[in-house]
Scaffold this active site. Sequence first.
Site, PDB file in Angstrom:
ATOM      1  N   CYS A   1     -25.573  11.527 -14.395  1.00  0.00           N
ATOM      2  CA  CYS A   1     -24.533  12.009 -15.324  1.00  0.00           C
ATOM      3  C   CYS A   1     -24.020  10.826 -16.164  1.00  0.00           C
ATOM      4  O   CYS A   1     -23.504   9.844 -15.610  1.00  0.00           O
ATOM      5  CB  CYS A   1     -23.390  12.639 -14.540  1.00  0.00           C
ATOM      6  SG  CYS A   1     -23.974  13.832 -13.312  1.00  0.00           S
TER       7      CYS A   1
ATOM      8  N   CYS B   1      -7.723  17.960  -3.193  1.00  0.00           N
ATOM      9  CA  CYS B   1      -9.106  18.110  -3.658  1.00  0.00           C
ATOM     10  C   CYS B   1      -9.926  16.914  -3.209  1.00  0.00           C
ATOM     11  O   CYS B   1      -9.580  15.775  -3.521  1.00  0.00           O
ATOM     12  CB  CYS B   1      -9.160  18.153  -5.177  1.00  0.00           C
ATOM     13  SG  CYS B   1      -8.115  19.417  -5.892  1.00  0.00           S
TER      14      CYS B   1
ATOM     15  N   CYS C   1      -9.596  22.014  -1.724  1.00  0.00           N
ATOM     16  CA  CYS C   1     -10.658  22.115  -2.730  1.00  0.00           C
ATOM     17  C   CYS C   1     -11.685  21.038  -2.413  1.00  0.00           C
ATOM     18  O   CYS C   1     -11.315  19.941  -2.001  1.00  0.00           O
ATOM     19  CB  CYS C   1     -10.081  21.906  -4.125  1.00  0.00           C
ATOM     20  SG  CYS C   1     -11.344  21.950  -5.415  1.00  0.00           S
TER      21      CYS C   1
ATOM     22  N   CYS D   1     -13.593  26.731  -9.222  1.00  0.00           N
ATOM     23  CA  CYS D   1     -12.954  25.806 -10.154  1.00  0.00           C
ATOM     24  C   CYS D   1     -14.074  25.243 -11.007  1.00  0.00           C
ATOM     25  O   CYS D   1     -14.956  24.544 -10.493  1.00  0.00           O
ATOM     26  CB  CYS D   1     -12.243  24.697  -9.363  1.00  0.00           C
ATOM     27  SG  CYS D   1     -11.629  23.356 -10.392  1.00  0.00           S
TER      28      CYS D   1
ATOM     29  N   CYS E   1     -24.534   7.626  -6.210  1.00  0.00           N
ATOM     30  CA  CYS E   1     -25.033   8.988  -6.410  1.00  0.00           C
ATOM     31  C   CYS E   1     -26.400   8.995  -7.105  1.00  0.00           C
ATOM     32  O   CYS E   1     -26.652   8.219  -8.025  1.00  0.00           O
ATOM     33  CB  CYS E   1     -24.018   9.777  -7.238  1.00  0.00           C
ATOM     34  SG  CYS E   1     -24.476  11.507  -7.410  1.00  0.00           S
TER      35      CYS E   1
ATOM     36  N   CYS F   1     -20.506   9.142 -15.666  1.00  0.00           N
ATOM     37  CA  CYS F   1     -19.954   8.919 -14.325  1.00  0.00           C
ATOM     38  C   CYS F   1     -20.175   7.515 -13.766  1.00  0.00           C
ATOM     39  O   CYS F   1     -21.316   7.040 -13.670  1.00  0.00           O
ATOM     40  CB  CYS F   1     -20.537   9.947 -13.357  1.00  0.00           C
ATOM     41  SG  CYS F   1     -19.781   9.823 -11.719  1.00  0.00           S
TER      42      CYS F   1
ATOM     43  N   ARG G   1      -6.441  23.324 -16.093  1.00  0.00           N
ATOM     44  CA  ARG G   1      -5.973  22.024 -15.606  1.00  0.00           C
ATOM     45  C   ARG G   1      -6.215  20.920 -16.631  1.00  0.00           C
ATOM     46  O   ARG G   1      -7.344  20.700 -17.075  1.00  0.00           O
ATOM     47  CB  ARG G   1      -6.654  21.654 -14.281  1.00  0.00           C
ATOM     48  CG  ARG G   1      -6.129  20.318 -13.745  1.00  0.00           C
ATOM     49  CD  ARG G   1      -6.562  20.015 -12.319  1.00  0.00           C
ATOM     50  NE  ARG G   1      -6.228  21.112 -11.447  1.00  0.00           N
ATOM     51  CZ  ARG G   1      -7.110  21.817 -10.747  1.00  0.00           C
ATOM     52  NH1 ARG G   1      -8.377  21.507 -10.797  1.00  0.00           N
ATOM     53  NH2 ARG G   1      -6.716  22.803  -9.989  1.00  0.00           N
TER      54      ARG G   1
HETATM   55  N1  SAM Z   1     -20.751  14.835  -7.392  1.00  0.00           N
HETATM   56  C1  SAM Z   1     -20.180  16.100  -7.565  1.00  0.00           C
HETATM   57  C2  SAM Z   1     -20.632  16.787  -8.817  1.00  0.00           C
HETATM   58  O1  SAM Z   1     -20.800  16.135  -9.837  1.00  0.00           O
HETATM   59  O2  SAM Z   1     -20.808  18.000  -8.792  1.00  0.00           O
HETATM   60  C3  SAM Z   1     -18.674  16.112  -7.497  1.00  0.00           C
HETATM   61  C4  SAM Z   1     -17.838  14.998  -8.117  1.00  0.00           C
HETATM   62  S1  SAM Z   1     -17.942  14.786  -9.868  1.00  0.00           S
HETATM   63  C5  SAM Z   1     -17.174  13.227 -10.081  1.00  0.00           C
HETATM   64  C6  SAM Z   1     -16.838  15.993 -10.506  1.00  0.00           C
HETATM   65  C7  SAM Z   1     -16.626  16.070 -12.001  1.00  0.00           C
HETATM   66  O3  SAM Z   1     -15.834  14.996 -12.456  1.00  0.00           O
HETATM   67  C8  SAM Z   1     -17.837  16.033 -12.899  1.00  0.00           C
HETATM   68  O4  SAM Z   1     -18.487  17.256 -12.979  1.00  0.00           O
HETATM   69  C9  SAM Z   1     -17.210  15.680 -14.247  1.00  0.00           C
HETATM   70  O5  SAM Z   1     -16.893  16.851 -14.966  1.00  0.00           O
HETATM   71  C10 SAM Z   1     -15.950  14.918 -13.857  1.00  0.00           C
HETATM   72  N2  SAM Z   1     -16.034  13.507 -14.271  1.00  0.00           N
HETATM   73  C11 SAM Z   1     -16.756  12.526 -13.682  1.00  0.00           C
HETATM   74  N3  SAM Z   1     -16.642  11.365 -14.338  1.00  0.00           N
HETATM   75  C12 SAM Z   1     -15.808  11.602 -15.379  1.00  0.00           C
HETATM   76  C13 SAM Z   1     -15.307  10.784 -16.455  1.00  0.00           C
HETATM   77  N4  SAM Z   1     -15.666   9.504 -16.585  1.00  0.00           N
HETATM   78  N5  SAM Z   1     -14.492  11.342 -17.358  1.00  0.00           N
HETATM   79  C14 SAM Z   1     -14.137  12.647 -17.239  1.00  0.00           C
HETATM   80  N6  SAM Z   1     -14.574  13.468 -16.256  1.00  0.00           N
HETATM   81  C15 SAM Z   1     -15.410  12.955 -15.358  1.00  0.00           C
HETATM   82 FE1  SF4 Z   2     -22.969  12.105  -9.022  1.00  0.00          FE
HETATM   83 FE2  SF4 Z   2     -21.044  11.470 -10.708  1.00  0.00          FE
HETATM   84 FE3  SF4 Z   2     -22.867  13.236 -11.427  1.00  0.00          FE
HETATM   85 FE4  SF4 Z   2     -21.065  13.892  -9.509  1.00  0.00          FE
HETATM   86  S1  SF4 Z   2     -20.633  13.458 -11.649  1.00  0.00           S
HETATM   87  S2  SF4 Z   2     -23.269  14.252  -9.490  1.00  0.00           S
HETATM   88  S3  SF4 Z   2     -20.787  11.885  -8.550  1.00  0.00           S
HETATM   89  S4  SF4 Z   2     -23.234  11.066 -10.972  1.00  0.00           S
END
Ligand code: SAM
Ligand code: SF4
Length: 336
Positions: A79, A119, A150, A210, A75, A82, A282
């Site tokens: 973040c 989802c 979802c 959501c 990606c 992530c 949730r």
């Molecule tokens: N890439 C898309 C986005 O970020 O909008 C969708 C998937 S992303 C993995 C969805 C959500 O998962 C993120 O917004 C975050 O809140 C949650 N998430 C991701 N990694 C996480 C982690 N290590 N611990 C807890 N929540 C996490």
């Molecule tokens: Fe990409 Fe992870 Fe951020 Fe979603 S949460 S936008 S998968 S880096």
Amino acid sequence: MDERTASPIPAAAADPVAVDLSGAVRHDWTREEIHALFELPFPDLIFAAQRIHRVHFDPREVQISTLLSVKTGGCAEDCGYCPQSAHHHGSVKAEKLMQVADVLAEAKVAKDAGASRFCMGAAWRSPKDRDIDDICEMVEGVRELGLETCMTLGMLTREQAQRLKGSGLDYYNHNLDTSPEFYGNIITTRTYQDRLDTLDHVREAGINVCSGGIVGMGETREDRVGMVEALVNLPKHPESVPVNLLVKVEGTPLAEAAPIDPFEFVRTIAVARITMPASMVRLSAGREDMTAEMQALCFLAGANSIFYGPKLLTTPNPEPDRDMQLLARLGMTPMA
Ligand code: SAM
Ligand code: SF4
Ligand code: DTB
């Protein structure tokens, strides 16, 4: 003292918080009011959350969603929590979008295991228009199996949201993640306003929203207050509010984040329940690291939905058998 002649419970203990049990949903919560909820003595906070929960929901029922990563890794966003971000060292391997038939086979397994919602997540900053055809086919196929759908695909334009609505998509997940003030410490490649814009596009298209966030990223209590404030003051409350406990993944900038007091996580659930009384709250990522007792406290605080199945998107979730046993031990059942 003879118990039968003991003095009645003092009024303050019987009704410590003036909770509105009329079923009304407010959009004018101030930061001070939300802060005051977080500051309540734990028993008073949980009692208030329980009473409100019971106005809107059967407290014995838990909605069950299963997650599938339909496009994993690589990606472009940064973040900090992530494992799918290409910015982090040792992030998961990038894969292509899954074939529609393979997604539908996984959905069937989830349905047979008792999930009511499927989802699908993609590690995208935003979907390309050409991906939307496949995504719409996935939504149509999953719906035909009798599951709610979802998607979480990153930022959406107004047009993309309309197309997803056209395929019958029930929910779109897009989290605010944290307070507007703390946000820049976690993500620099898109703004808080970008997220609010996507939520607007989803809402306008008539898809259920959501949206929630993550607790335990090193934010302060005021940031948790700010996150709830941002969610409750959306034009309409999200129908579903995921509260994630940070899953600390090696190689991500937040791998060494300081642990948060578990009661602070439970408090966040309770405050979300009180301020967004009609929404599903949730208990999302992080259950793999929680005891059964901690999860029970989260249910008492008003959580009424979980992710079910051995994997979240890329990290482990409790084994389904263990979850079913937990619900049985608590006398709780999956929502039909
Ligand atoms: N890439 C898309 C986005 O970020 O909008 C969708 C998937 S992303 C993995 C969805 C959500 O998962 C993120 O917004 C975050 O809140 C949650 N998430 C991701 N990694 C996480 C982690 N290590 N611990 C807890 N929540 C996490
Ligand atoms: Fe990409 Fe992870 Fe951020 Fe979603 S949460 S936008 S998968 S880096
Ligand atoms: C959400 O709020 N939590 C889910 C879902 N939305 C997509 C994702 C949690 C992901 C946890 C880290 C992983 O497994 O990659």
